[in-house]
Design a protein around this motif. Sequence first.
Motif, PDB file in Angstrom:
ATOM      1  N   GLU A 224       0.801  -1.217   0.000  1.00  0.00           N
ATOM      2  CA  GLU A 224       0.000   0.000   0.000  1.00  0.00           C
ATOM      3  C   GLU A 224       0.838   1.273   0.000  1.00  0.00           C
ATOM      4  O   GLU A 224       0.354   2.340  -0.343  1.00  0.00           O
ATOM      5  CB  GLU A 224      -0.929   0.010   1.222  1.00  0.00           C
ATOM      6  N   ASN A 225       2.116   1.171   0.390  1.00  0.00           N
ATOM      7  CA  ASN A 225       2.985   2.334   0.510  1.00  0.00           C
ATOM      8  C   ASN A 225       4.069   2.279  -0.558  1.00  0.00           C
ATOM      9  O   ASN A 225       4.510   1.199  -0.959  1.00  0.00           O
ATOM     10  CB  ASN A 225       3.614   2.358   1.912  1.00  0.00           C
ATOM     11  N   VAL A 226       4.515   3.436  -1.021  1.00  0.00           N
ATOM     12  CA  VAL A 226       5.555   3.466  -2.045  1.00  0.00           C
ATOM     13  C   VAL A 226       6.855   2.854  -1.537  1.00  0.00           C
ATOM     14  O   VAL A 226       7.697   2.419  -2.317  1.00  0.00           O
ATOM     15  CB  VAL A 226       5.782   4.919  -2.533  1.00  0.00           C
ATOM     16  N   ASN A 227       7.034   2.814  -0.222  1.00  0.00           N
ATOM     17  CA  ASN A 227       8.242   2.232   0.364  1.00  0.00           C
ATOM     18  C   ASN A 227       7.991   0.844   0.953  1.00  0.00           C
ATOM     19  O   ASN A 227       8.682   0.420   1.875  1.00  0.00           O
ATOM     20  CB  ASN A 227       8.792   3.153   1.457  1.00  0.00           C
ATOM     21  N   SER A 228       7.021   0.127   0.464  1.00  0.00           N
ATOM     22  CA  SER A 228       6.680  -1.185   1.008  1.00  0.00           C
ATOM     23  C   SER A 228       7.629  -2.265   0.493  1.00  0.00           C
ATOM     24  O   SER A 228       7.976  -2.300  -0.689  1.00  0.00           O
ATOM     25  CB  SER A 228       5.245  -1.559   0.637  1.00  0.00           C
ATOM     26  N   GLN A 229       8.023  -3.151   1.401  1.00  0.00           N
ATOM     27  CA  GLN A 229       8.840  -4.307   1.035  1.00  0.00           C
ATOM     28  C   GLN A 229       8.389  -5.526   1.846  1.00  0.00           C
ATOM     29  O   GLN A 229       7.877  -5.387   2.960  1.00  0.00           O
ATOM     30  CB  GLN A 229      10.332  -4.058   1.325  1.00  0.00           C
ATOM     31  N   GLY A 230       8.630  -6.697   1.284  1.00  0.00           N
ATOM     32  CA  GLY A 230       8.425  -7.908   2.067  1.00  0.00           C
ATOM     33  C   GLY A 230       9.516  -8.030   3.119  1.00  0.00           C
ATOM     34  O   GLY A 230       9.249  -8.059   4.317  1.00  0.00           O
ATOM     35  N   ILE A 231      10.771  -8.093   2.664  1.00  0.00           N
ATOM     36  CA  ILE A 231      11.931  -8.161   3.554  1.00  0.00           C
ATOM     37  C   ILE A 231      12.906  -7.066   3.141  1.00  0.00           C
ATOM     38  O   ILE A 231      13.262  -6.962   1.966  1.00  0.00           O
ATOM     39  CB  ILE A 231      12.624  -9.527   3.465  1.00  0.00           C
ATOM     40  N   LEU A 232      13.342  -6.261   4.097  1.00  0.00           N
ATOM     41  CA  LEU A 232      14.300  -5.198   3.817  1.00  0.00           C
ATOM     42  C   LEU A 232      15.550  -5.395   4.666  1.00  0.00           C
ATOM     43  O   LEU A 232      15.466  -5.500   5.889  1.00  0.00           O
ATOM     44  CB  LEU A 232      13.686  -3.825   4.109  1.00  0.00           C
ATOM     45  N   LEU A 233      16.691  -5.444   4.009  1.00  0.00           N
ATOM     46  CA  LEU A 233      17.988  -5.461   4.688  1.00  0.00           C
ATOM     47  C   LEU A 233      18.686  -4.144   4.390  1.00  0.00           C
ATOM     48  O   LEU A 233      18.951  -3.824   3.230  1.00  0.00           O
ATOM     49  CB  LEU A 233      18.862  -6.619   4.199  1.00  0.00           C
ATOM     50  N   TYR A 234      18.979  -3.373   5.435  1.00  0.00           N
ATOM     51  CA  TYR A 234      19.691  -2.114   5.268  1.00  0.00           C
ATOM     52  C   TYR A 234      20.862  -2.091   6.244  1.00  0.00           C
ATOM     53  O   TYR A 234      20.672  -2.219   7.463  1.00  0.00           O
ATOM     54  CB  TYR A 234      18.766  -0.922   5.529  1.00  0.00           C
TER      55      TYR A 234
ATOM     56  N   ALA B  83       7.636 -14.337  -0.151  1.00  0.00           N
ATOM     57  CA  ALA B  83       7.323 -12.913  -0.279  1.00  0.00           C
ATOM     58  C   ALA B  83       6.358 -12.782  -1.455  1.00  0.00           C
ATOM     59  O   ALA B  83       6.747 -12.897  -2.617  1.00  0.00           O
ATOM     60  CB  ALA B  83       8.587 -12.099  -0.520  1.00  0.00           C
ATOM     61  N   TYR B  84       5.090 -12.545  -1.131  1.00  0.00           N
ATOM     62  CA  TYR B  84       4.034 -12.574  -2.145  1.00  0.00           C
ATOM     63  C   TYR B  84       3.226 -11.275  -2.117  1.00  0.00           C
ATOM     64  O   TYR B  84       2.796 -10.814  -1.055  1.00  0.00           O
ATOM     65  CB  TYR B  84       3.095 -13.764  -1.890  1.00  0.00           C
ATOM     66  N   GLY B  85       3.044 -10.689  -3.283  1.00  0.00           N
ATOM     67  CA  GLY B  85       2.138  -9.560  -3.418  1.00  0.00           C
ATOM     68  C   GLY B  85       2.606  -8.277  -2.770  1.00  0.00           C
ATOM     69  O   GLY B  85       1.793  -7.429  -2.411  1.00  0.00           O
ATOM     70  N   ASN B  86       3.924  -8.104  -2.631  1.00  0.00           N
ATOM     71  CA  ASN B  86       4.471  -6.883  -2.033  1.00  0.00           C
ATOM     72  C   ASN B  86       4.903  -5.914  -3.132  1.00  0.00           C
ATOM     73  O   ASN B  86       4.986  -6.275  -4.300  1.00  0.00           O
ATOM     74  CB  ASN B  86       5.671  -7.239  -1.154  1.00  0.00           C
ATOM     75  N   ARG B  87       5.223  -4.694  -2.721  1.00  0.00           N
ATOM     76  CA  ARG B  87       5.778  -3.775  -3.710  1.00  0.00           C
ATOM     77  C   ARG B  87       7.155  -4.272  -4.146  1.00  0.00           C
ATOM     78  O   ARG B  87       7.448  -4.375  -5.335  1.00  0.00           O
ATOM     79  CB  ARG B  87       5.872  -2.356  -3.163  1.00  0.00           C
TER      80      ARG B  87
ATOM     81  N   GLU C 163      18.651 -17.348   0.231  1.00  0.00           N
ATOM     82  CA  GLU C 163      18.622 -18.673  -0.382  1.00  0.00           C
ATOM     83  C   GLU C 163      17.241 -19.315  -0.265  1.00  0.00           C
ATOM     84  O   GLU C 163      16.579 -19.238   0.764  1.00  0.00           O
ATOM     85  CB  GLU C 163      19.667 -19.560   0.304  1.00  0.00           C
ATOM     86  N   ASN C 164      16.821 -19.914  -1.363  1.00  0.00           N
ATOM     87  CA  ASN C 164      15.613 -20.742  -1.386  1.00  0.00           C
ATOM     88  C   ASN C 164      14.357 -19.986  -0.936  1.00  0.00           C
ATOM     89  O   ASN C 164      13.491 -20.538  -0.273  1.00  0.00           O
ATOM     90  CB  ASN C 164      15.802 -22.001  -0.516  1.00  0.00           C
ATOM     91  N   ASN C 165      14.267 -18.723  -1.317  1.00  0.00           N
ATOM     92  CA  ASN C 165      13.059 -17.942  -1.045  1.00  0.00           C
ATOM     93  C   ASN C 165      12.146 -17.977  -2.269  1.00  0.00           C
ATOM     94  O   ASN C 165      12.616 -17.980  -3.409  1.00  0.00           O
ATOM     95  CB  ASN C 165      13.426 -16.499  -0.707  1.00  0.00           C
ATOM     96  N   ARG C 166      10.861 -17.974  -2.032  1.00  0.00           N
ATOM     97  CA  ARG C 166       9.887 -17.912  -3.124  1.00  0.00           C
ATOM     98  C   ARG C 166       9.351 -16.485  -3.188  1.00  0.00           C
ATOM     99  O   ARG C 166       8.667 -16.022  -2.269  1.00  0.00           O
ATOM    100  CB  ARG C 166       8.750 -18.906  -2.920  1.00  0.00           C
ATOM    101  N   VAL C 167       9.667 -15.796  -4.269  1.00  0.00           N
ATOM    102  CA  VAL C 167       9.344 -14.382  -4.421  1.00  0.00           C
ATOM    103  C   VAL C 167       8.399 -14.262  -5.612  1.00  0.00           C
ATOM    104  O   VAL C 167       8.826 -14.409  -6.768  1.00  0.00           O
ATOM    105  CB  VAL C 167      10.624 -13.547  -4.630  1.00  0.00           C
ATOM    106  N   SER C 168       7.130 -13.997  -5.348  1.00  0.00           N
ATOM    107  CA  SER C 168       6.160 -14.072  -6.441  1.00  0.00           C
ATOM    108  C   SER C 168       5.124 -12.953  -6.345  1.00  0.00           C
ATOM    109  O   SER C 168       4.779 -12.482  -5.257  1.00  0.00           O
ATOM    110  CB  SER C 168       5.440 -15.431  -6.427  1.00  0.00           C
ATOM    111  N   SER C 169       4.660 -12.530  -7.517  1.00  0.00           N
ATOM    112  CA  SER C 169       3.568 -11.570  -7.663  1.00  0.00           C
ATOM    113  C   SER C 169       3.835 -10.249  -6.955  1.00  0.00           C
ATOM    114  O   SER C 169       2.912  -9.610  -6.431  1.00  0.00           O
ATOM    115  CB  SER C 169       2.247 -12.180  -7.158  1.00  0.00           C
TER     116      SER C 169
END
Length: 442
Positions: A248-258, A270-274, A288-294
């Motif tokens: 919903e936000n322009v800065n949305s993420q499933g997983i963020l590493l900073y 991680a499904y349906g994220n920005r 490793e071995n993450n499913r990143v879809s849609s």
Amino acid sequence: MTFRNVRVFFCILGAVFFLLNGSSASAEDQRLNLQAIVDQARPGDTILLKPGIYHGPVIINKPLTIRSEGEVPVELRNSNDLPVLTIHADYTTVSGLHIIDEKVKEEPTVLVTGHNAILEGLSIRTAGNGIMVRDADEGTLDNSAIIGIAEGIRMADRGNGVDIFNGHRWNITDNTIRNVHDGIYMEGSDDTLVVGNVIEQSRYGVHCMYTHRTIIQRNDSHLNVTGAMIMTASHVSVIGNMFTKQSENVNSQGILLYDTHESTVKDNTAYGNRVGLYVELSTGNILENNRVSSNFVGLQLIESSGNTIQRNQFIANVADAQARGSEENNISENYWDNFRGIDTDRDGKSEISYSINPFFQGLVQKRPAFQLFFQSPGMVFLEGLYETERERWTTDTAPLMVPPDNETSAGDPEGAAMTGIAGIILLVSTGVLFIWMRRRNI
């Protein structure tokens, strides 16, 4: 009996009735005043609370166990600016209470400063911070619900569900957290275990700042701004979680590493994220071995190096990946459904590498307004023309031909042949049907 004696008799009777009634009311007030019950208990006692509404604030300065008696809820309410419940003593257990704190205030609903606290089976409704831990180690929060009051309160003004500062080795397991600022916020708190929690409709589901060796496992983060925000941290494990619909936000993420280092992100969905996986200014991590879809963007790499990204699945994302200034990463054996490789030796890996074009990321860095043209036909066309310093592009050196969990079909000529035959049959059938319809119209 004379009139005087009768009057004396009724006066005595009235006095007895008043004393009995006054004693009963006093006992009732005593029962509902939890602080009085706590003050009368001895260190190490177990207090079983009968059903009813108890009044705070309550301060625990000695080790006690406080539990609700039976299945009927015990409510603890407070209407002033102090915490409803403050735990200063070590080795304190609070179980089965419904804590209601609807006043907007700086103080949290539950404040813990004692070591080895156990909070279990709690239901907390709060307009501020749900549970705040300060300089307290070895605690447990289990099987509890923390629900923020969202009506009339902006997300930026809400408190965190769980807020831990300088509290090490906490176990936060199987809780539900909703409508708060950050679901679980940890700062300067090491060796924390965050497992099996459901966090929804908040800013960041799990937020780590200056933490080490945090384990985030089997959590479900849904409809937050960002699922897991790992910042200025090291040796964090993010394993087997679900991060869905952070978009919903322009800065949305499933997983963020900073600014995250030597950490592991593995077996997550991680499904349906920005952005599914976002990595910035981070080194030495394993994804490793993450499913990143849609997602709108499957993977974003910004100024990051020395990371290992392998055996992930990038499926049905609007853009598989974007990268800028991210060289010397070990990227291999990922599946990108938008990429068409060639596998001549049938080992399941393409002999053609998959390069992530940095054109759009570089353009947006200079002109942020150009984000409006994300995946527009003109932008895709320009991106296809961009070939500058291709040897420095972030590249998957051996992309997979099929997703990792479908590897049994890799290199299988019979499977490939059957797929090809099915495609030919479908094409011929479509052509025959088209010709037949044309002839009927004639």
